[in-house]
Design a protein around this motif. Structure first.
Motif, PDB file in Angstrom:
ATOM      1  N   MET A 107      41.955  16.381  19.228  1.00 32.95           N
ATOM      2  CA  MET A 107      41.339  15.792  18.042  1.00 32.95           C
ATOM      3  C   MET A 107      40.015  16.477  17.677  1.00 32.95           C
ATOM      4  SD  MET A 107      43.681  13.927  16.897  1.00 32.95           S
ATOM      5  CE  MET A 107      42.817  13.306  15.454  1.00 32.95           C
ATOM      6  N   LYS A 108      39.545  17.361  18.544  1.00 34.23           N
ATOM      7  CA  LYS A 108      38.331  18.095  18.204  1.00 34.23           C
ATOM      8  C   LYS A 108      38.653  19.307  17.338  1.00 34.23           C
ATOM      9  CE  LYS A 108      36.297  15.188  20.877  1.00 34.23           C
ATOM     10  NZ  LYS A 108      37.534  14.583  21.428  1.00 34.23           N
ATOM     11  N   VAL A 147      48.191   8.396  15.494  1.00 38.15           N
ATOM     12  CA  VAL A 147      47.339   8.915  16.562  1.00 38.15           C
ATOM     13  C   VAL A 147      47.559   8.166  17.887  1.00 38.15           C
ATOM     14  CG1 VAL A 147      45.348   7.397  16.151  1.00 38.15           C
ATOM     15  CG2 VAL A 147      44.948   9.788  16.852  1.00 38.15           C
ATOM     16  N   GLY A 205      48.589  12.137  15.779  1.00 41.87           N
ATOM     17  CA  GLY A 205      47.300  12.499  15.195  1.00 41.87           C
ATOM     18  C   GLY A 205      47.419  13.525  14.088  1.00 41.87           C
ATOM     19  N   ALA A 206      48.604  14.137  13.952  1.00 39.79           N
ATOM     20  CA  ALA A 206      48.809  15.130  12.892  1.00 39.79           C
ATOM     21  C   ALA A 206      50.012  14.716  12.037  1.00 39.79           C
ATOM     22  CB  ALA A 206      49.019  16.514  13.488  1.00 39.79           C
ATOM     23  N   ARG A 208      32.480  12.455  23.469  1.00 37.65           N
ATOM     24  CA  ARG A 208      33.145  11.383  24.197  1.00 37.65           C
ATOM     25  C   ARG A 208      32.300  10.891  25.369  1.00 37.65           C
ATOM     26  NH1 ARG A 208      39.061  12.724  25.714  1.00 37.65           N
ATOM     27  NH2 ARG A 208      39.348  10.501  25.371  1.00 37.65           N
ATOM     28  N   GLU A 265      49.680  12.086  27.718  1.00 37.84           N
ATOM     29  CA  GLU A 265      50.342  11.419  26.603  1.00 37.84           C
ATOM     30  C   GLU A 265      51.763  11.973  26.433  1.00 37.84           C
ATOM     31  OE1 GLU A 265      47.317  12.842  26.394  1.00 37.84           O
ATOM     32  OE2 GLU A 265      46.020  11.088  26.164  1.00 37.84           O
ATOM     33  N   ARG A 271      40.359   5.979  15.479  1.00 42.62           N
ATOM     34  CA  ARG A 271      40.735   6.140  16.888  1.00 42.62           C
ATOM     35  C   ARG A 271      40.585   7.545  17.446  1.00 42.62           C
ATOM     36  NH1 ARG A 271      43.828   2.403  14.549  1.00 42.62           N
ATOM     37  NH2 ARG A 271      44.412   0.531  15.748  1.00 42.62           N
ATOM     38  N   TYR A 272      40.397   8.561  16.591  1.00 45.75           N
ATOM     39  CA  TYR A 272      40.631   9.916  17.082  1.00 45.75           C
ATOM     40  C   TYR A 272      39.702  10.329  18.224  1.00 45.75           C
ATOM     41  CZ  TYR A 272      36.633  12.056  14.756  1.00 45.75           C
ATOM     42  OH  TYR A 272      35.362  12.411  14.398  1.00 45.75           O
ATOM     43  N   GLU A 273      38.498   9.764  18.249  1.00 43.30           N
ATOM     44  CA  GLU A 273      37.572  10.218  19.300  1.00 43.30           C
ATOM     45  C   GLU A 273      38.005   9.805  20.689  1.00 43.30           C
ATOM     46  OE1 GLU A 273      33.271  11.066  18.780  1.00 43.30           O
ATOM     47  OE2 GLU A 273      33.405   9.340  17.445  1.00 43.30           O
ATOM     48  N   PHE A 314      48.638  12.835   9.035  1.00 38.61           N
ATOM     49  CA  PHE A 314      47.840  11.679   9.460  1.00 38.61           C
ATOM     50  C   PHE A 314      46.370  12.017   9.722  1.00 38.61           C
ATOM     51  CE2 PHE A 314      50.993   8.284  10.180  1.00 38.61           C
ATOM     52  CZ  PHE A 314      52.168   9.005   9.981  1.00 38.61           C
ATOM     53  N   PHE A 315      45.966  13.252   9.457  1.00 43.48           N
ATOM     54  CA  PHE A 315      44.597  13.629   9.827  1.00 43.48           C
ATOM     55  C   PHE A 315      43.541  12.721   9.199  1.00 43.48           C
ATOM     56  CE2 PHE A 315      46.432  17.873  10.928  1.00 43.48           C
ATOM     57  CZ  PHE A 315      45.990  17.894  12.225  1.00 43.48           C
ATOM     58  N   ALA A 365      42.313  18.575   8.688  1.00 43.82           N
ATOM     59  CA  ALA A 365      42.174  18.907  10.107  1.00 43.82           C
ATOM     60  C   ALA A 365      40.756  19.393  10.372  1.00 43.82           C
ATOM     61  CB  ALA A 365      43.178  19.971  10.506  1.00 43.82           C
ATOM     62  N   HIS A 401      43.805   4.804  10.148  1.00 48.91           N
ATOM     63  CA  HIS A 401      44.297   4.543  11.508  1.00 48.91           C
ATOM     64  C   HIS A 401      43.875   5.666  12.463  1.00 48.91           C
ATOM     65  CE1 HIS A 401      47.623   4.082  14.580  1.00 48.91           C
ATOM     66  NE2 HIS A 401      47.372   2.804  14.364  1.00 48.91           N
ATOM     67  N   THR A 402      43.904   6.878  11.941  1.00 53.49           N
ATOM     68  CA  THR A 402      43.508   8.037  12.751  1.00 53.49           C
ATOM     69  C   THR A 402      41.995   8.079  12.910  1.00 53.49           C
ATOM     70  OG1 THR A 402      45.374   9.249  11.824  1.00 53.49           O
ATOM     71  CG2 THR A 402      43.690  10.562  12.946  1.00 53.49           C
ATOM     72  N   ALA A 411      41.360   8.670  21.341  1.00 57.80           N
ATOM     73  CA  ALA A 411      42.809   8.453  21.388  1.00 57.80           C
ATOM     74  C   ALA A 411      43.476   9.144  22.567  1.00 57.80           C
ATOM     75  CB  ALA A 411      43.448   8.931  20.091  1.00 57.80           C
ATOM     76  N   PHE A 412      43.004  10.343  22.911  1.00 62.17           N
ATOM     77  CA  PHE A 412      43.744  11.154  23.878  1.00 62.17           C
ATOM     78  C   PHE A 412      42.855  11.584  25.035  1.00 62.17           C
ATOM     79  CE2 PHE A 412      45.615  12.416  19.633  1.00 62.17           C
ATOM     80  CZ  PHE A 412      46.684  11.523  19.725  1.00 62.17           C
ATOM     81  N   TYR A 413      43.516  11.935  26.101  1.00 58.36           N
ATOM     82  CA  TYR A 413      42.831  12.493  27.255  1.00 58.36           C
ATOM     83  C   TYR A 413      42.159  13.818  26.870  1.00 58.36           C
ATOM     84  CZ  TYR A 413      42.120  15.024  31.574  1.00 58.36           C
ATOM     85  OH  TYR A 413      41.560  15.764  32.574  1.00 58.36           O
ATOM     86  N   VAL A 420      38.311  16.595  10.718  1.00 62.73           N
ATOM     87  CA  VAL A 420      38.220  15.913  12.006  1.00 62.73           C
ATOM     88  C   VAL A 420      37.680  16.821  13.106  1.00 62.73           C
ATOM     89  CG1 VAL A 420      39.579  13.872  12.574  1.00 62.73           C
ATOM     90  CG2 VAL A 420      40.745  15.896  11.704  1.00 62.73           C
ATOM     91  N   LYS A 421      37.718  18.110  12.831  1.00 63.88           N
ATOM     92  CA  LYS A 421      37.279  19.055  13.857  1.00 63.88           C
ATOM     93  C   LYS A 421      35.797  18.869  14.146  1.00 63.88           C
ATOM     94  CE  LYS A 421      37.111  23.935  14.893  1.00 63.88           C
ATOM     95  NZ  LYS A 421      37.978  25.086  15.038  1.00 63.88           N
ATOM     96  N   ARG A 422      35.434  18.984  15.380  1.00 60.33           N
ATOM     97  CA  ARG A 422      34.027  18.893  15.757  1.00 60.33           C
ATOM     98  C   ARG A 422      33.620  20.162  16.497  1.00 60.33           C
ATOM     99  NH1 ARG A 422      34.240  15.837  12.710  1.00 60.33           N
ATOM    100  NH2 ARG A 422      33.729  13.633  12.580  1.00 60.33           N
TER     101      ARG A 422
END
Lengths: 523, 523
Positions: free
Chosen positions: A323-324, A283, A278-279, B20, A334, B452-454, B443-444, B5, B448-449, B456-458, B8-10
């Protein structure tokens, strides 16, 4: 507790399991009981999280990346070496593309395993196959403990971490400076630090690749420390360097110089892409691992071109960002799965594997423990041969913690014990004892128990198993508080390992000369 | 952090990963984001810590124990059933010896897997094969939280634990009373508690085997809660009971009554010897497991004699004592390895397997986390189908902790995510993204990122990944402190699941009638 339980009970005080010291800690002077020096061997089948077909897809994707996208090599000599071997080197830049033949030719040349020699031969390590070695944490810019808080790295803390790393048998080698001693000028820092490694410890240490001069100083100091000739050093891997690619797909000048200096002398290159999904990498776990693998293979090709057969370790360090916020995370699900795929890839190539004990916690708490466990299980189940940052790492590498060293020593010792096969024999099945005790009784006083109870189970260094009331009366200390007391006890008990006076003198003279020459230039 | 970055930050606040929620927590009203309801499936090969030959030696040792030493069955009806089947029942006592034929005849009759029905069919569970279910912790005499400290179990805490267990999707069922409500008289406690299970939750619960009457009340209340006939209940496993042998080698009256009452109605018997090596079992792991296995097999034989084909779960709970104090220890290396051997034995017999998430810590700290991780990895790698005490267990079972529920929810969610296979496909390998980004970039902002970023990860429930400075400014909270805030938030957000008014009425009438009759006699 029954009378018989009382009978087996021993006066121990807090953690003072001195009764076992004779068995377990014969090489420790006194005090904190721990496992004896031993290198764990993993007897279990590695856990595989992708199928053989999926593994081939990742391998093929990596080859395609190297062939079509290529990788930047920021070093003229490196590009010439690669060009000479048939790589496609862009005439006007740093881009190098590898066809699959070049990669396949490099596979199988590096050894599956090798001995990494320490200045004390009793501390030699086997790197590869089923063997595992745990490194001290390294390269943190800050250090912290409970009493004094967090501060920039300094030489006093650096030396205290060396003392802990030397004293704790479960720390097998040093993976770099546990904390950066920022109060020592960068030009001479490596001279002081390597000198400390050699005089204060007798375990293997690591050389940073921060310019040729530093690599060469480390090699010479290692030779002096071991009291051997150049020829013997060239035969015997005795020093290792971590080469981080600058993901995505770049190897910087000092890293390439490091490979050249180290591989030419048959010393160990551990190529570790830091592919943060993701960076600095896609991702997705599959994409991040494919990129990791491409970078590691490019490093392997280059290393083997420099010196065919030089020891090489496949490093995996794929994790993900939050990703937040963009913040890096470690010890995530992961991360654990990526560590296991990394192991599958390393085994496919017949290479030793490096993983890490990582976490992102800001304090030595439950999060630090569970993220470290997630990382460690990924490393152990993936048959990592070299576990970096195994003791003391915090905050995704931004801080080295004294309490975390003790916490990690417990986690590592538990892993070492977990890896000891269960002995299944007539004696251990204990049918006679079961018949002797019979239904409804207990085993406290049985002969089978009395013969074995002192050595039957793992004795923890940090865990407190007293009941709630006793624990509360004794001060209700958390594991972190106990770790704080324990690291100070370990420091107080530290004894420097013996060192030949001639070696000490030669080392001091070398350091003095190199300092007089101005040390090393900025990398 | 780069501009991308930041892009993408929220804005999330503490842990509020609301972005999510739509994806993950559609069945949650608001607030604490968590994984959606799902039963984890373990796609990986189980870890085996003994060889096939060694496993057979353990099996053979168990048969020999049952044949030569035998086991005490403290119940006349049970002895008659066993005698009728050809077991060697001592004429003047409780000892029952089994020849190997009797054991072998019982193998293969119980189902490899079965559906365990909840009153809400969406909460049905598959028990067996590769499926895993996590139970709330149970049976603690005390409860604790950070603010109010440790106290004897009471009905208010009991209900709060039920609310947490209902709200957290990763807790799949209730394995007993999370804490014993000691302020409710024992004669009617089961009536109030089971009524609460049915009205406050819609998940499967557990019936204690503390006398026939209580089993029968639980069965009837389960039938009412599901709104089904007796015949349907007899067809569909909907209730389970833990049967603990009194190790070594004894099954007490209420436990045997429990097997009879539950198996006759095709409900689930989970036979779990509590074989604490060095106390109630031999001091060796092999011996303790051999005894565990003998006791479990005896329970299997008896259960299948009561009702051939009744669902049966093989339970393993072998740990060790601290041989210095006699104190029980959990989450030790011995515990983890015993959990893995238990899984090997259960698979050898084609039975679902039960393990636990155990620890011996007195406070929710690093020790609680690492001992729990050692237990959980043993359970997951051993392919446990039912993980008891998965959330909230402390002090070797003497205390249920509110903060530990949240900590464990994080550990369990991470395990569930770890068990999700890595997707390896053209899309996830991301070669286009790697080509698009190229060497030295990031890749930020890649398509592709962004796609999926929302998801993509746990996204953790408890872990704090902020950097040190931000974390410190926000109050420098440990994971335990954050867990304290989180459990209160979960309680505030709790909503009772819908319940048919007719069922509610029938249930209330049953409870009122049984209370009027005096409840149940002491077991």
């Amino acid at each position: 507790m029954t009378d018989t339980a009382v009978e087996v009970k021993r006066e121990t005080g807090r953690g003072g399991r001195r009764g076992r010291r004779g068995r377990q800690g014969a090489d420790k002077p006194a005090g904190v009981e721990q496992l004896s020096w031993q290198q764990p061997r993993n007897p279990y089948r590695p856990v595989e999280v992708v199928s053989a077909d999926e593994l081939e897809s990742i391998h093929e994707a990596s080859l395609q990346i190297l062939q079509e996208v290529g990788m930047d090599f920021l070093h003229e000599e490196a590009k010439q070496i690669l060009k000479g071997a048939g790589a496609d080197v862009a005439p006007d830049g740093d881009r190098v593309r590898f066809d699959r033949g070049l990669v396949e030719a490099a596979l199988g040349n590096a050894p599956r395993s090798f001995t990494l020699h320490a200045r004390n031969p009793a501390r030699n390590l086997v790197i590869g196959e089923e063997w595992c070695a745990f490194c001290s944490a390294s390269s943190a810019p800050n250090s912290a403990d409970r009493d004094r808080g967090r501060r920039p790295g300094n030489i006093e803390d650096y030396r205290d971490f060396l003392k802990l790393g030397q004293s704790l048998n479960i720390i097998h080698l040093f993976g770099g400076y546990p904390v950066e001693p920022l109060d020592i000028h960068a030009s001479i820092r490596h001279l002081d630090c390597y000198s400390d490694f050699i005089t204060m410890t007798d375990k293997v240490f690591h050389a940073y690749s921060l310019g040729r001069e530093r690599n060469r100083d480390a090699l010479e100091m290692t030779r002096i420390g071991r009291g051997i000739t150049d020829e013997q050093l060239d035969r015997e891997p005795s020093l290792f360097t971590i080469i981080n690619s600058s993901s995505p797909l770049r190897l910087d000048t000092p890293m390439l110089q490091g490979i050249i200096e180290m591989a030419r002398r048959n010393q160990v290159v551990v190529l570790t892409p830091f592919t943060l999904a993701g960076a600095m990498a896609p991702v997705t776990v599959a994409g991040a691992v494919a990129q990791q693998n491409a970078e590691a293979l490019a490093g392997l090709v280059f290393t083997q071109l420099v010196n065919e057969g030089a020891p090489f370790v496949y490093g995996g360090f794929t994790s993900n960002v939050d990703m937040k916020s963009g913040a890096p995370a470690f010890g995530t699900p992961e991360y654990s799965r990526a560590a296991l795929v990394g192991g599958q890839l390393a085994r496919r190539y017949g290479l030793p594997y490096r993983s890490s004990n990582a976490n992102a916690s800001n304090v030595v708490d439950a999060q630090a423990a569970y993220e470290s466990e997630m990382s460690l299980w990924g490393a152990v189940l993936g048959h990592a041969n070299l576990v970096k940052h195994a003791a003391g790492w915090m905050e995704g590498g931004l801080c080295a913690s004294f309490e975390k060293v003790v916490l990690d020593a417990e986690l590592l010792q538990m892993m070492a014990e977990f890896l000891k096969p269960i002995e299944v024999s007539e004696e251990t099945l204990g049918l006679d004892a079961i018949a002797e005790v019979g239904p409804g009784s207990h085993f406290f006083g049985a002969a089978h128990t009395m013969e074995r109870y002192e050595t039957a189970f793992y004795a923890p260094i940090l865990s407190d198993w007293r009941n709630y009331e006793t624990w509360q009366e004794a001060g209700a200390e958390t594991a972190t508080l106990r770790a704080s007391r324990l690291y100070k006890k370990l420091l107080a008990e530290y004894e420097p390992p013996p060192l030949d006076p001639g070696i000490r003198e030669e080392l001091a003279a070398f350091v003095a000369r190199r300092k007089k020459e101005g040390g090393a230039a900025a990398a």
